[in-house]
Design a protein around this motif. Structure first.
Motif, PDB file in Angstrom:
ATOM      1  N   UNK A 216     107.556  51.366 138.517  1.00  0.00           N
ATOM      2  CA  UNK A 216     107.002  50.786 137.296  1.00  0.00           C
ATOM      3  C   UNK A 216     105.690  51.502 136.958  1.00  0.00           C
ATOM      4  N   UNK A 217     105.535  51.874 135.682  1.00  0.00           N
ATOM      5  CA  UNK A 217     104.303  52.501 135.196  1.00  0.00           C
ATOM      6  C   UNK A 217     103.699  51.608 134.117  1.00  0.00           C
ATOM      7  N   UNK A 218     102.387  51.432 134.179  1.00  0.00           N
ATOM      8  CA  UNK A 218     101.705  50.614 133.161  1.00  0.00           C
ATOM      9  C   UNK A 218     100.319  51.174 132.888  1.00  0.00           C
ATOM     10  N   UNK A 219      99.937  51.140 131.623  1.00  0.00           N
ATOM     11  CA  UNK A 219      98.567  51.428 131.241  1.00  0.00           C
ATOM     12  C   UNK A 219      98.278  52.865 130.898  1.00  0.00           C
ATOM     13  N   UNK A 220      99.270  53.750 130.977  1.00  0.00           N
ATOM     14  CA  UNK A 220      98.996  55.160 130.755  1.00  0.00           C
ATOM     15  C   UNK A 220      99.665  55.746 129.539  1.00  0.00           C
ATOM     16  N   UNK A 221     100.018  54.900 128.577  1.00  0.00           N
ATOM     17  CA  UNK A 221     100.761  55.390 127.416  1.00  0.00           C
ATOM     18  C   UNK A 221      99.870  55.837 126.263  1.00  0.00           C
ATOM     19  N   UNK A 222      98.560  55.702 126.403  1.00  0.00           N
ATOM     20  CA  UNK A 222      97.623  56.124 125.361  1.00  0.00           C
ATOM     21  C   UNK A 222      96.580  57.048 125.983  1.00  0.00           C
ATOM     22  N   UNK A 223      95.821  57.741 125.142  1.00  0.00           N
ATOM     23  CA  UNK A 223      94.749  58.589 125.655  1.00  0.00           C
ATOM     24  C   UNK A 223      93.720  57.751 126.409  1.00  0.00           C
ATOM     25  N   UNK A 224      93.405  56.579 125.858  1.00  0.00           N
ATOM     26  CA  UNK A 224      92.466  55.691 126.544  1.00  0.00           C
ATOM     27  C   UNK A 224      93.018  55.258 127.901  1.00  0.00           C
ATOM     28  N   UNK A 225      94.301  54.921 127.924  1.00  0.00           N
ATOM     29  CA  UNK A 225      94.910  54.494 129.173  1.00  0.00           C
ATOM     30  C   UNK A 225      94.942  55.605 130.209  1.00  0.00           C
ATOM     31  N   UNK A 226      95.266  56.804 129.775  1.00  0.00           N
ATOM     32  CA  UNK A 226      95.342  57.929 130.715  1.00  0.00           C
ATOM     33  C   UNK A 226      93.982  58.276 131.302  1.00  0.00           C
ATOM     34  N   UNK A 227      92.912  57.871 130.633  1.00  0.00           N
ATOM     35  CA  UNK A 227      91.569  58.128 131.156  1.00  0.00           C
ATOM     36  C   UNK A 227      91.145  57.081 132.184  1.00  0.00           C
ATOM     37  N   UNK A 228      91.909  56.018 132.308  1.00  0.00           N
ATOM     38  CA  UNK A 228      91.556  54.959 133.259  1.00  0.00           C
ATOM     39  C   UNK A 228      91.882  55.380 134.691  1.00  0.00           C
ATOM     40  N   UNK A 229      91.216  54.759 135.666  1.00  0.00           N
ATOM     41  CA  UNK A 229      91.557  55.034 137.067  1.00  0.00           C
ATOM     42  C   UNK A 229      93.023  54.681 137.335  1.00  0.00           C
ATOM     43  N   UNK A 230      93.669  55.530 138.106  1.00  0.00           N
ATOM     44  CA  UNK A 230      95.083  55.349 138.421  1.00  0.00           C
ATOM     45  C   UNK A 230      95.203  54.857 139.862  1.00  0.00           C
ATOM     46  N   UNK A 231      95.875  53.740 140.043  1.00  0.00           N
ATOM     47  CA  UNK A 231      96.159  53.252 141.389  1.00  0.00           C
ATOM     48  C   UNK A 231      97.670  53.204 141.575  1.00  0.00           C
ATOM     49  N   UNK A 232      98.101  53.413 142.799  1.00  0.00           N
ATOM     50  CA  UNK A 232      99.515  53.290 143.138  1.00  0.00           C
ATOM     51  C   UNK A 232      99.656  52.138 144.127  1.00  0.00           C
ATOM     52  N   UNK A 233     100.556  51.230 143.813  1.00  0.00           N
ATOM     53  CA  UNK A 233     100.816  50.042 144.641  1.00  0.00           C
ATOM     54  C   UNK A 233     102.212  50.179 145.212  1.00  0.00           C
ATOM     55  N   UNK A 234     102.321  50.108 146.529  1.00  0.00           N
ATOM     56  CA  UNK A 234     103.589  50.309 147.222  1.00  0.00           C
ATOM     57  C   UNK A 234     103.920  49.039 148.005  1.00  0.00           C
ATOM     58  N   UNK A 235     105.162  48.597 147.940  1.00  0.00           N
ATOM     59  CA  UNK A 235     105.568  47.399 148.676  1.00  0.00           C
ATOM     60  C   UNK A 235     106.872  47.599 149.413  1.00  0.00           C
ATOM     61  N   UNK A 236     106.877  47.283 150.678  1.00  0.00           N
ATOM     62  CA  UNK A 236     108.097  47.369 151.491  1.00  0.00           C
ATOM     63  C   UNK A 236     109.102  46.321 151.023  1.00  0.00           C
ATOM     64  N   UNK A 237     110.272  46.787 150.571  1.00  0.00           N
ATOM     65  CA  UNK A 237     111.279  45.889 150.030  1.00  0.00           C
ATOM     66  C   UNK A 237     112.539  45.834 150.865  1.00  0.00           C
ATOM     67  N   UNK A 238     112.417  45.531 152.152  1.00  0.00           N
ATOM     68  CA  UNK A 238     113.610  45.339 152.983  1.00  0.00           C
ATOM     69  C   UNK A 238     114.081  43.906 152.761  1.00  0.00           C
ATOM     70  N   UNK A 239     115.101  43.777 151.908  1.00  0.00           N
ATOM     71  CA  UNK A 239     115.516  42.444 151.461  1.00  0.00           C
ATOM     72  C   UNK A 239     116.190  41.638 152.559  1.00  0.00           C
ATOM     73  N   UNK A 240     116.732  42.304 153.544  1.00  0.00           N
ATOM     74  CA  UNK A 240     117.147  41.643 154.784  1.00  0.00           C
ATOM     75  C   UNK A 240     117.165  42.694 155.875  1.00  0.00           C
ATOM     76  N   UNK A 241     116.748  42.274 157.063  1.00  0.00           N
ATOM     77  CA  UNK A 241     116.660  43.200 158.180  1.00  0.00           C
ATOM     78  C   UNK A 241     117.437  42.658 159.376  1.00  0.00           C
ATOM     79  N   UNK A 242     118.612  43.219 159.588  1.00  0.00           N
ATOM     80  CA  UNK A 242     119.374  42.873 160.796  1.00  0.00           C
ATOM     81  C   UNK A 242     118.809  43.564 162.030  1.00  0.00           C
ATOM     82  N   UNK A 243     117.957  44.556 161.803  1.00  0.00           N
ATOM     83  CA  UNK A 243     117.554  45.458 162.867  1.00  0.00           C
ATOM     84  C   UNK A 243     118.408  46.712 162.895  1.00  0.00           C
TER      85      UNK A 243
END
Length: 468
Positions: A216-243
């Motif tokens: 998902x990308x948000x906030x970078x669709x304008x010149x003003x947005x592209x000048x903002x600090x960019x952070x990347x958020x990562x989340x482990x999505x193991x929806x079920x873990x049998x091992x």
């Protein structure tokens, strides 16, 4: 605004404050002054009940026509959980705050947040045993958004995998993106291989639900947005873990619907940033898989390719979270953001070290770590920093590959997991990794058994301080 658990806006006709029971809030230290201002009959009534204003207590106050109100005993007036016993302890109905002894807006925000957290129940499959007492109050928009984010995390984690697999997680992310005008892209199945995300594919390929990377990308669709600090958020999505083929015992597998707790935190944080329109742009990355058992499951002893070009020997198929995260972190680093934040229910070792309530924070950037720790202390949403002790990389030595995803040693398990992830982050890239339990093992006021948001509010507060 979406309805918040246990809270009713004061200005609505649904629950006019004149029809609500009166509620006073006191501390043990402030109780003598409070009671001195009340009638002799009230003093005798509370004395007969043994009420002293102790934290976590309450006493009902009679009126000429029945119940007139109540007094609530709390501890730290700025701790949301100090108030969380109220919705379940007080009789159902509407309540309004009187004799406002709260010292400032921060204490009132804590009351509102704690009341909402204490009112939460997961009701997708059955109704709550009783309705919570409702507080009639005008809740600050920022507090309302934080409460909604905590509810989002709890709901996502509490939903069983049958209804919260990679497909459903994608659908929720897509709905959030559409609501806030974000862009969403998904690579699923063999497209992961075609776009060089081989480690995510390896872990999830045995499931009948295709593995995927949700972007998902948000906030970078304008010149003003592209000048903002960019952070990347990562989340482990193991929806079920049998091992996987190193299959978990039944007790260890029982609650593994929660192994996507990192993704739940990452999605909720992204939604919170968009709701509050923080002046940043972000990329959200959720590698979503099931670690299943099947004829094409990845095996112990195999060597898995990664996006970074680092070969990984699979010591244990139950150390799968770090395997999917390494591809996502590599992609995150390619974007040279201001910071990378990752959330993951990664190790039992972190729980052994710090217990269920303290997420383990690892970071290669002291300023970032200290800012998050300070926010945790200020907002009663704690975490604890653990060391990236790099000599422990020796525990991940492989005889045939660049690195192993685990070892036979029980030493420093959460540290070695974090060190594994660090191998896939550029050396000069600010990065913080949160090894989070995402779960309450038993019911406590404001912390019902099941999924839990931990260090989410403090992360948001840290981002506000840094960027807003």
């Amino acid at each position: 605004m979406t309805a918040l658990p246990g809270l009713v806006p004061a200005a609505t006709d649904d629950a006019p404050s004149s029809a609500a029971f009166a509620l006073s809030v006191v501390t043990a230290a402030g109780f003598p002054a409070w009671i001195a201002a009340h009638s002799e009959s009230t003093r005798r009534w509370l004395q007969a009940q043994g009420f002293t204003g102790a934290a976590g207590t309450h006493a009902l106050l009679p009126g000429s026509d029945g119940l007139a109100g109540a007094v609530l005993g709390v501890g730290d007036l700025h701790d949301p959980f100090a108030y969380a016993h109220a919705p379940g302890a007080l009789p159902a109905g509407d309540w309004r705050l009187v004799d406002d002894g709260l010292p400032d807006d921060a204490a009132r925000d804590a009351l509102h947040l704690g009341w909402g957290l204490g009112s939460y129940r997961f009701t997708r499959y059955r109704d709550a045993a009783r309705a919570p007492a409702r507080l009639v109050a005008d809740v600050d928009d920022d507090i309302a958004a934080q409460l909604a984010a905590c509810v989002r995390v709890r709901d996502l984690i509490n939903t069983p995998t049958e209804h919260m697999g990679p497909d459903e997680l994608e659908a929720i992310a897509r709905d959030i993106a559409q609501t806030h005008g974000a862009d969403l892209d998904v690579l699923a199945g063999d497209d992961l291989l075609a776009h060089n995300f081989p480690a995510i594919h390896a872990v999830g390929r045995a499931s009948h639900r295709a593995p995927r990377l949700i972007v998902m990308h948000w906030g970078g669709n304008t010149d003003e947005g592209r000048a903002r600090p960019h952070i990347v958020i990562v989340g482990k999505g193991v929806c079920f873990d049998t091992g996987g083929l190193d299959i978990k015992a039944a007790a260890g597998m029982r609650n593994m619907k929660k192994d996507m707790g990192g993704a739940a935190h990452a999605i909720a944080l992204a939604e919170l940033i968009m709701t509050r329109k923080l002046p940043v742009r972000f990329t959200l990355l959720v590698p979503a898989v099931e670690n299943a058992i099947g004829p094409n499951a990845y095996r112990p002893g195999e060597v898995v390719a990664t996006r970074k070009g680092i070969s990984v020997e699979i010591d244990n198929t139950d150390a799968e979270g770090r395997v999917i995260l390494c591809d996502a972190l590599t992609y995150a680093g390619e974007q040279t953001p201001a910071m990378i934040l990752d959330f993951a229910t990664l190790t039992g070792a972190a729980r052994v070290a710090l217990g269920p309530d303290l997420p383990a924070l690892f970071s290669n950037d002291d300023a970032l770590a200290n800012d998050w720790l300070s926010a945790g202390a200020a907002h009663h949403d704690p975490l604890w920093r653990m060391p990236l002790h790099r000599p422990y990389l020796r525990y991940l030595n492989s005889g045939i590959a660049d690195i192993a995803n685990g070892s036979n040693s029980t030493m420093a398990g959460c540290v070695t997991a974090a060190l594994y992830l660090e191998r896939f982050v550029p050396a000069d890239q600010a990065w913080a990794h949160l090894d989070v339990y995402s779960w309450n093992d038993s019911d406590r006021p404001g912390r019902p058994a099941g999924g839990e948001a931990q260090a989410l509010r403090s992360c948001y507060a840290m981002l506000k301080t840094r960027f807003a």
